[in-house]
Structures are given as structure tokens and as C-alpha cells.
Design an enzyme around this catalytic site. Structure first.
Site, PDB file in Angstrom:
ATOM      1  N   LYS A  10       0.825  -1.217   0.000  1.00 19.51           N
ATOM      2  CA  LYS A  10       0.000   0.000   0.000  1.00 19.51           C
ATOM      3  C   LYS A  10       0.861   1.270   0.000  1.00 19.51           C
ATOM      4  O   LYS A  10       2.070   1.222   0.269  1.00 19.51           O
ATOM      5  CB  LYS A  10      -0.921  -0.031   1.229  1.00 19.51           C
ATOM      6  CG  LYS A  10      -1.957  -1.164   1.201  1.00 19.51           C
ATOM      7  CD  LYS A  10      -2.953  -0.987   2.342  1.00 19.51           C
ATOM      8  CE  LYS A  10      -3.949  -2.125   2.380  1.00 19.51           C
ATOM      9  NZ  LYS A  10      -4.985  -1.896   3.424  1.00 19.51           N
ATOM     10  N   TYR A  50     -12.411  -2.382  -4.026  1.00 16.18           N
ATOM     11  CA  TYR A  50     -12.867  -2.621  -2.645  1.00 16.18           C
ATOM     12  C   TYR A  50     -14.399  -2.686  -2.541  1.00 16.18           C
ATOM     13  O   TYR A  50     -14.940  -2.478  -1.464  1.00 16.18           O
ATOM     14  CB  TYR A  50     -12.335  -1.529  -1.724  1.00 16.18           C
ATOM     15  CG  TYR A  50     -10.952  -1.776  -1.142  1.00 16.18           C
ATOM     16  CD1 TYR A  50     -10.607  -2.980  -0.536  1.00 16.18           C
ATOM     17  CD2 TYR A  50      -9.993  -0.760  -1.133  1.00 16.18           C
ATOM     18  CE1 TYR A  50      -9.352  -3.180   0.030  1.00 16.18           C
ATOM     19  CE2 TYR A  50      -8.739  -0.950  -0.568  1.00 16.18           C
ATOM     20  CZ  TYR A  50      -8.435  -2.169   0.018  1.00 16.18           C
ATOM     21  OH  TYR A  50      -7.199  -2.360   0.593  1.00 16.18           O
ATOM     22  N   PHE A  58     -15.998   2.838   6.691  1.00 17.20           N
ATOM     23  CA  PHE A  58     -14.659   3.308   6.325  1.00 17.20           C
ATOM     24  C   PHE A  58     -14.398   3.251   4.816  1.00 17.20           C
ATOM     25  O   PHE A  58     -13.286   3.507   4.363  1.00 17.20           O
ATOM     26  CB  PHE A  58     -13.580   2.511   7.085  1.00 17.20           C
ATOM     27  CG  PHE A  58     -13.675   1.008   6.946  1.00 17.20           C
ATOM     28  CD1 PHE A  58     -13.106   0.355   5.849  1.00 17.20           C
ATOM     29  CD2 PHE A  58     -14.321   0.245   7.906  1.00 17.20           C
ATOM     30  CE1 PHE A  58     -13.176  -1.019   5.714  1.00 17.20           C
ATOM     31  CE2 PHE A  58     -14.407  -1.146   7.774  1.00 17.20           C
ATOM     32  CZ  PHE A  58     -13.831  -1.771   6.675  1.00 17.20           C
ATOM     33  N   ARG A  86      -1.908 -14.433   4.341  1.00 18.12           N
ATOM     34  CA  ARG A  86      -2.613 -13.746   5.432  1.00 18.12           C
ATOM     35  C   ARG A  86      -1.880 -13.935   6.759  1.00 18.12           C
ATOM     36  O   ARG A  86      -1.862 -13.036   7.598  1.00 18.12           O
ATOM     37  CB  ARG A  86      -4.073 -14.206   5.499  1.00 18.12           C
ATOM     38  CG  ARG A  86      -4.834 -13.751   4.257  1.00 18.12           C
ATOM     39  CD  ARG A  86      -6.275 -14.127   4.270  1.00 18.12           C
ATOM     40  NE  ARG A  86      -7.041 -13.421   5.278  1.00 18.12           N
ATOM     41  CZ  ARG A  86      -7.441 -12.165   5.189  1.00 18.12           C
ATOM     42  NH1 ARG A  86      -7.131 -11.443   4.128  1.00 18.12           N
ATOM     43  NH2 ARG A  86      -8.155 -11.606   6.148  1.00 18.12           N
ATOM     44  N   ARG A 103       2.581  -6.577   9.083  1.00 18.80           N
ATOM     45  CA  ARG A 103       1.847  -5.438   9.676  1.00 18.80           C
ATOM     46  C   ARG A 103       2.397  -5.056  11.045  1.00 18.80           C
ATOM     47  O   ARG A 103       2.361  -3.884  11.415  1.00 18.80           O
ATOM     48  CB  ARG A 103       0.358  -5.761   9.714  1.00 18.80           C
ATOM     49  CG  ARG A 103      -0.257  -5.677   8.320  1.00 18.80           C
ATOM     50  CD  ARG A 103      -1.622  -6.273   8.283  1.00 18.80           C
ATOM     51  NE  ARG A 103      -2.337  -6.001   7.040  1.00 18.80           N
ATOM     52  CZ  ARG A 103      -3.407  -6.669   6.657  1.00 18.80           C
ATOM     53  NH1 ARG A 103      -3.880  -7.650   7.409  1.00 18.80           N
ATOM     54  NH2 ARG A 103      -3.999  -6.362   5.531  1.00 18.80           N
ATOM     55  N   ASN A 113      -1.919   0.036   6.889  1.00 17.64           N
ATOM     56  CA  ASN A 113      -1.422  -1.248   7.411  1.00 17.64           C
ATOM     57  C   ASN A 113      -0.502  -1.972   6.413  1.00 17.64           C
ATOM     58  O   ASN A 113      -0.325  -3.178   6.462  1.00 17.64           O
ATOM     59  CB  ASN A 113      -2.591  -2.132   7.881  1.00 17.64           C
ATOM     60  CG  ASN A 113      -3.547  -2.490   6.772  1.00 17.64           C
ATOM     61  OD1 ASN A 113      -3.425  -2.012   5.651  1.00 17.64           O
ATOM     62  ND2 ASN A 113      -4.508  -3.346   7.068  1.00 17.64           N
ATOM     63  N   HIS A 116      -2.142  -5.470   1.568  1.00 20.07           N
ATOM     64  CA  HIS A 116      -3.456  -6.103   1.401  1.00 20.07           C
ATOM     65  C   HIS A 116      -3.222  -7.496   0.837  1.00 20.07           C
ATOM     66  O   HIS A 116      -2.302  -7.689   0.041  1.00 20.07           O
ATOM     67  CB  HIS A 116      -4.325  -5.307   0.416  1.00 20.07           C
ATOM     68  CG  HIS A 116      -5.532  -6.070  -0.049  1.00 20.07           C
ATOM     69  ND1 HIS A 116      -6.698  -6.117   0.681  1.00 20.07           N
ATOM     70  CD2 HIS A 116      -5.735  -6.861  -1.134  1.00 20.07           C
ATOM     71  CE1 HIS A 116      -7.563  -6.900   0.049  1.00 20.07           C
ATOM     72  NE2 HIS A 116      -7.006  -7.360  -1.062  1.00 20.07           N
ATOM     73  N   GLU A 127      -9.479 -10.519  -7.709  1.00 16.36           N
ATOM     74  CA  GLU A 127      -8.497  -9.450  -7.494  1.00 16.36           C
ATOM     75  C   GLU A 127      -7.314  -9.572  -8.457  1.00 16.36           C
ATOM     76  O   GLU A 127      -6.780  -8.568  -8.928  1.00 16.36           O
ATOM     77  CB  GLU A 127      -8.028  -9.469  -6.033  1.00 16.36           C
ATOM     78  CG  GLU A 127      -9.159  -9.072  -5.085  1.00 16.36           C
ATOM     79  CD  GLU A 127      -8.741  -9.021  -3.619  1.00 16.36           C
ATOM     80  OE1 GLU A 127      -7.580  -9.357  -3.304  1.00 16.36           O
ATOM     81  OE2 GLU A 127      -9.579  -8.623  -2.796  1.00 16.36           O
TER      82      GLU A 127
HETATM   83  P1  CMP Z   1      -7.293  -4.674   3.704  1.00 13.40           P
HETATM   84  O1  CMP Z   1      -6.785  -6.023   3.979  1.00 13.40           O
HETATM   85  O2  CMP Z   1      -6.720  -3.905   2.579  1.00 13.40           O
HETATM   86  O3  CMP Z   1      -8.889  -4.745   3.488  1.00 13.40           O
HETATM   87  C1  CMP Z   1      -9.738  -3.646   3.731  1.00 13.40           C
HETATM   88  C2  CMP Z   1      -9.062  -2.550   4.483  1.00 13.40           C
HETATM   89  O4  CMP Z   1      -9.909  -1.657   5.162  1.00 13.40           O
HETATM   90  C3  CMP Z   1      -8.211  -3.123   5.582  1.00 13.40           C
HETATM   91  O5  CMP Z   1      -7.084  -3.782   5.036  1.00 13.40           O
HETATM   92  C4  CMP Z   1      -7.895  -1.876   6.411  1.00 13.40           C
HETATM   93  O6  CMP Z   1      -6.730  -1.204   5.971  1.00 13.40           O
HETATM   94  C5  CMP Z   1      -9.103  -0.974   6.125  1.00 13.40           C
HETATM   95  N1  CMP Z   1      -9.904  -0.675   7.309  1.00 13.40           N
HETATM   96  C6  CMP Z   1     -10.136   0.557   7.810  1.00 13.40           C
HETATM   97  N2  CMP Z   1     -10.919   0.501   8.886  1.00 13.40           N
HETATM   98  C7  CMP Z   1     -11.204  -0.791   9.102  1.00 13.40           C
HETATM   99  C8  CMP Z   1     -11.963  -1.486  10.078  1.00 13.40           C
HETATM  100  N3  CMP Z   1     -12.600  -0.849  11.066  1.00 13.40           N
HETATM  101  N4  CMP Z   1     -12.029  -2.842   9.993  1.00 13.40           N
HETATM  102  C9  CMP Z   1     -11.393  -3.510   8.983  1.00 13.40           C
HETATM  103  N5  CMP Z   1     -10.650  -2.899   8.021  1.00 13.40           N
HETATM  104  C10 CMP Z   1     -10.558  -1.551   8.079  1.00 13.40           C
END
Ligand code: CMP
Length: 134
Positions: A10, A50, A58, A86, A103, A113, A116, A127
């Protein structure tokens, strides 16, 4: 089973030039990087990517963030690649991530974070096709 999964480094991690360090972690954990490219996507493209999160509070912020700077998108391949990736990434919120995970090492916040990874076989296919169509 040998699987393919999509990984994204990211904007926060690309900006801090962590791409090579993160790639090394995948390789050291037995995942091959079969394709990799650096791209910058539009907010519209991030919204499509997304879409699964479109009802979440969010969502707007998430799409604005993924399109805020260059990202590195990769296809990771290997035995149980989806789950393995993961595990290597760690929990979504860096505060909850286990020692040694990407992370935990590099994540700044739940938004920033650093990485992804696809969460299922179905999403991995979608994806991968999103970023590597041919
Ligand atoms: P990612 O694995 O990219 O998938 C969705 C992203 O939403 C997640 O990582 C986080 O960076 C972001 N995100 C922001 N707020 C939240 C939340 N409350 N719970 C889960 N994901 C969140």
C-alpha cells in the site's frame, strides 16, 4: 494445493521504500512472486477493487487512501498461498498483529497497514483479474 493470491504493498509502505523488504519476507516464507508491477490507481478504480466493503463506514476513506499514491501489486504463488499470505501479513490492525508479521513490523494504523491480501479463493481470482487481465 498450489494457489495464487493477490498482494498489494500500500501507499504508506511504497512511500517508505519498503517494497524490497516486504518482497523478501514473502520469498523467505516460500511464496513466489510471479508478477509484480508498480501502479497508481484512480479513486474510481479503488472503489471497484474494494466494492466488497461498500457498505462499511470506512469505505470512502479506504478508497481515497488506496488511490493516494503508488502501490505495488503482485501475484504470489505457492502451497496454500492465500492463507499463508494472510499469516505472513498478520492481523488487519497492526496493534493486534503477531510478532514478525509484516503489519507488526511496518504497519502504522488500521488504514496504513502496509499490505493487502486476498481473503478467499474467489476473491483471489477476482483481485488477480482486476490488476492482471491478460
Ligand atoms: P485490507 O486487507 O486492505 O482490506 C480492507 C481494508 O480496510 C483493511 O485492510 C484496512 O486497511 C481498512 N480498514 C479501515 N478501517 C477498518 C476497520 N474498522 N475494519 C477492517 N478494516 C478496516
Amino acid at each position: 494445493m498450489i494457489e495464487k493470491t493477490l498482494s498489494i504493498i500500500k501507499p504508506d509502505a511504497v512511500e517508505r521504500e519498503l517494497g524490497d523488504s516486504i518482497k523478501k519476507i514473502f520469498l523467505n516464507n516460500g511464496l513466489n512472486i510471479s508478477k509484480s508491477k508498480k501502479v497508481k490507481i484512480t479513486k474510481q478504480e479503488a472503489s471497484e477493487f474494494y466494492k466488497v466493503h461498500e457498505t462499511k463506514p470506512f469505505y470512502e476513506e479506504l478508497c481515497a487512501y488506496l488511490s493516494s499514491g503508488p502501490i505495488i501489486v503482485m501475484i504470489l504463488e505457492g502451497e496454500n498461498a492465500i492463507l499463508k499470505n494472510r499469516e505472513i501479513m498478520g492481523a488487519t490492525n497492526p496493534k493486534d498483529a503477531a510478532e514478525g508479521t509484516i503489519r507488526k513490523l511496518y504497519g502504522i494504523s488500521i488504514d496504513k497497514n502496509s499490505v493487502h491480501g486476498s481473503d478467499s479463493l474467489d476473491n483471489a481470482t477476482k483481485e488477480i483479474n482486476f490488476f492482471f487481465k491478460n
